[in-house]
Design a protein around this motif. Structure first.
Motif, PDB file in Angstrom:
ATOM      1  N   MET A  48       1.094  -1.067  -0.425  1.00  0.00           N
ATOM      2  CA  MET A  48      -0.203  -0.686  -0.431  1.00  0.00           C
ATOM      3  C   MET A  48       0.852   0.750  -0.168  1.00  0.00           C
ATOM      4  O   MET A  48       1.446   0.716   0.599  1.00  0.00           O
ATOM      5  CB  MET A  48      -0.617  -0.147   1.547  1.00  0.00           C
ATOM      6  CG  MET A  48      -2.320  -1.305   1.274  1.00  0.00           C
ATOM      7  SD  MET A  48      -3.201  -1.109   2.528  1.00  0.00           S
ATOM      8  CE  MET A  48      -3.829  -1.937   2.119  1.00  0.00           C
ATOM      9  N   MET A  82      -1.944   0.086   8.743  1.00  0.00           N
ATOM     10  CA  MET A  82      -3.316  -0.845   7.860  1.00  0.00           C
ATOM     11  C   MET A  82      -2.717  -1.525   7.980  1.00  0.00           C
ATOM     12  O   MET A  82      -3.884  -2.433   8.575  1.00  0.00           O
ATOM     13  CB  MET A  82      -2.782  -0.210   5.885  1.00  0.00           C
ATOM     14  CG  MET A  82      -3.410   1.394   6.069  1.00  0.00           C
ATOM     15  SD  MET A  82      -4.374   1.574   7.317  1.00  0.00           S
ATOM     16  CE  MET A  82      -6.423   1.123   6.393  1.00  0.00           C
ATOM     17  N   GLN A  85      -4.764  -3.425  11.308  1.00  0.00           N
ATOM     18  CA  GLN A  85      -5.995  -2.925  10.977  1.00  0.00           C
ATOM     19  C   GLN A  85      -7.009  -4.292  10.417  1.00  0.00           C
ATOM     20  O   GLN A  85      -7.990  -5.023  10.304  1.00  0.00           O
ATOM     21  CB  GLN A  85      -6.564  -1.919  10.042  1.00  0.00           C
ATOM     22  CG  GLN A  85      -6.077  -0.627  10.579  1.00  0.00           C
ATOM     23  CD  GLN A  85      -6.546  -0.009  11.894  1.00  0.00           C
ATOM     24  OE1 GLN A  85      -8.176   0.005  11.984  1.00  0.00           O
ATOM     25  NE2 GLN A  85      -5.993   0.848  12.517  1.00  0.00           N
ATOM     26  N   MET A  87      -7.232  -6.107   7.953  1.00  0.00           N
ATOM     27  CA  MET A  87      -7.803  -5.604   6.856  1.00  0.00           C
ATOM     28  C   MET A  87      -8.366  -7.281   5.607  1.00  0.00           C
ATOM     29  O   MET A  87      -7.402  -8.227   6.167  1.00  0.00           O
ATOM     30  CB  MET A  87      -7.770  -4.709   5.710  1.00  0.00           C
ATOM     31  CG  MET A  87      -7.895  -3.441   5.318  1.00  0.00           C
ATOM     32  SD  MET A  87      -7.548  -2.005   4.977  1.00  0.00           S
ATOM     33  CE  MET A  87      -6.100  -2.679   3.906  1.00  0.00           C
ATOM     34  N   ALA A 211      -6.542   5.533  10.585  1.00  0.00           N
ATOM     35  CA  ALA A 211      -6.231   4.114  10.079  1.00  0.00           C
ATOM     36  C   ALA A 211      -7.751   3.143   9.614  1.00  0.00           C
ATOM     37  O   ALA A 211      -8.507   2.826   9.489  1.00  0.00           O
ATOM     38  CB  ALA A 211      -4.991   3.422  10.605  1.00  0.00           C
ATOM     39  N   ILE A 214      -9.899   4.489   7.141  1.00  0.00           N
ATOM     40  CA  ILE A 214     -10.015   3.818   5.348  1.00  0.00           C
ATOM     41  C   ILE A 214      -9.699   2.724   5.234  1.00  0.00           C
ATOM     42  O   ILE A 214      -9.910   2.402   3.665  1.00  0.00           O
ATOM     43  CB  ILE A 214      -8.178   4.525   5.948  1.00  0.00           C
ATOM     44  CG1 ILE A 214      -8.075   6.284   5.476  1.00  0.00           C
ATOM     45  CG2 ILE A 214      -7.217   4.181   4.528  1.00  0.00           C
ATOM     46  CD1 ILE A 214      -6.162   6.237   5.873  1.00  0.00           C
ATOM     47  N   ARG A 215      -9.843   1.683   6.258  1.00  0.00           N
ATOM     48  CA  ARG A 215      -9.666   0.707   6.312  1.00  0.00           C
ATOM     49  C   ARG A 215     -10.902   0.535   5.871  1.00  0.00           C
ATOM     50  O   ARG A 215     -11.789  -0.360   4.061  1.00  0.00           O
ATOM     51  CB  ARG A 215      -9.777  -0.384   7.385  1.00  0.00           C
ATOM     52  CG  ARG A 215     -10.189  -1.559   7.109  1.00  0.00           C
ATOM     53  CD  ARG A 215     -10.629  -2.848   8.515  1.00  0.00           C
ATOM     54  NE  ARG A 215     -11.408  -3.913   8.257  1.00  0.00           N
ATOM     55  CZ  ARG A 215     -11.062  -4.595   9.119  1.00  0.00           C
ATOM     56  NH1 ARG A 215     -10.802  -4.444  10.116  1.00  0.00           N
ATOM     57  NH2 ARG A 215     -11.839  -5.569   9.101  1.00  0.00           N
TER      58      ARG A 215
END
Length: 238
Positions: A48, A82, A85, A87, A211, A214-215
């Motif tokens: 990313m 990130m 997180q 994801m 964050a 944004i996830r």
């Protein structure tokens, strides 16, 4: 009718008939019969990036070196934030493709991802699949990150994907398209999904602080372009 009129009438019909006889037959391309589709599990993004293309870069080219170094440093911090997180963009995209294709009447299964060269993600060897389905759908993330363009004060999300539908016993892909969500999207384009304007961040510090949000932006983007791709595939198969 005079002799001259009859002559011109005869010439007219000969020309018309001759033209009709010279026309090539209309070839109607037959669409493939696809009832079963294997969707390959979409791999999570391998990187990313966060980019800030300040207008200073274009006014003072030598400054681009410092900006590129800064972007790389921030990208590492951003990627680490990130990663925390947890994801699931790959799973989100896989699931929405399966759900939408099933809704279109196809029998859909998920198959495990197979290795592809990281620098050439489109180099998929379909011979690795031992399956009797009519088609295999392979989708991968091209770009995932945040981007602040020249003249912009905000970082905005970018999610780009590519996908190919490969038919059994056919060498070339039947379908191959790219889709964009966020900064690369263009309103009104079939391959694009605009991001919610609320996903905009005025500074790198705001990015790190947001964050979790944004996830949400990335995963909702993956879901939205997954739906768009599935609709496009269904249309191509009709």
């Amino acid at each position: 009718m005079s002799m001259m009129s009859r002559a011109w009438t005869l010439i007219f019909f000969l020309v018309v008939l001759g033209g009709c006889g010279s026309k090539a037959p209309v070839v109607v391309e037959k669409k493939p019969v696809v009832k079963t589709i294997a969707v390959m599990q979409v791999v999570e993004p391998t990187k990313m990036e966060i980019q800030n293309l300040s207008s200073v870069m274009f006014l003072v080219p030598i400054a681009s070196i410092a900006f590129n170094s800064d972007s790389k440093h921030k990208s590492k911090i951003f990627a680490a934030a990130m990663a925390r997180q947890n994801m699931t963009m790959g799973s989100v995209l896989t699931n929405v493709l399966v759900e939408e294709l099933k809704g279109g009447g196809y029998d859909v299964v998920i198959v495990d991802a197979v290795p592809v060269p990281e620098d050439e993600p489109d180099e998929m060897d379909y011979r690795q699949f031992k399956t009797d389905v009519d088609a295999i759908l392979y989708v991968y993330f091209d770009d995932v990150g945040l981007h602040s363009g020249a003249g912009s004060n905000d970082y905005r999300p970018r999610v780009n994907i590519s996908g190919a539908l490969h038919l059994k016993d056919v060498e070339d892909d039947f379908y191959h398209e790219d889709f964009s969500y966020g900064v690369d999207a263009r309103a009104g384009k079939s391959w694009a999904v605009m991001a919610d304007p609320r996903y905009a961040y005025p500074s790198f510090e705001a990015v790190i602080a947001k964050a979790p949000e944004i996830r949400e932006a990335f995963e909702s983007g993956a879901q939205a372009i997954g739906r768009r791709m599935a609709a496009d595939i269904k249309s191509a198969l009709k």
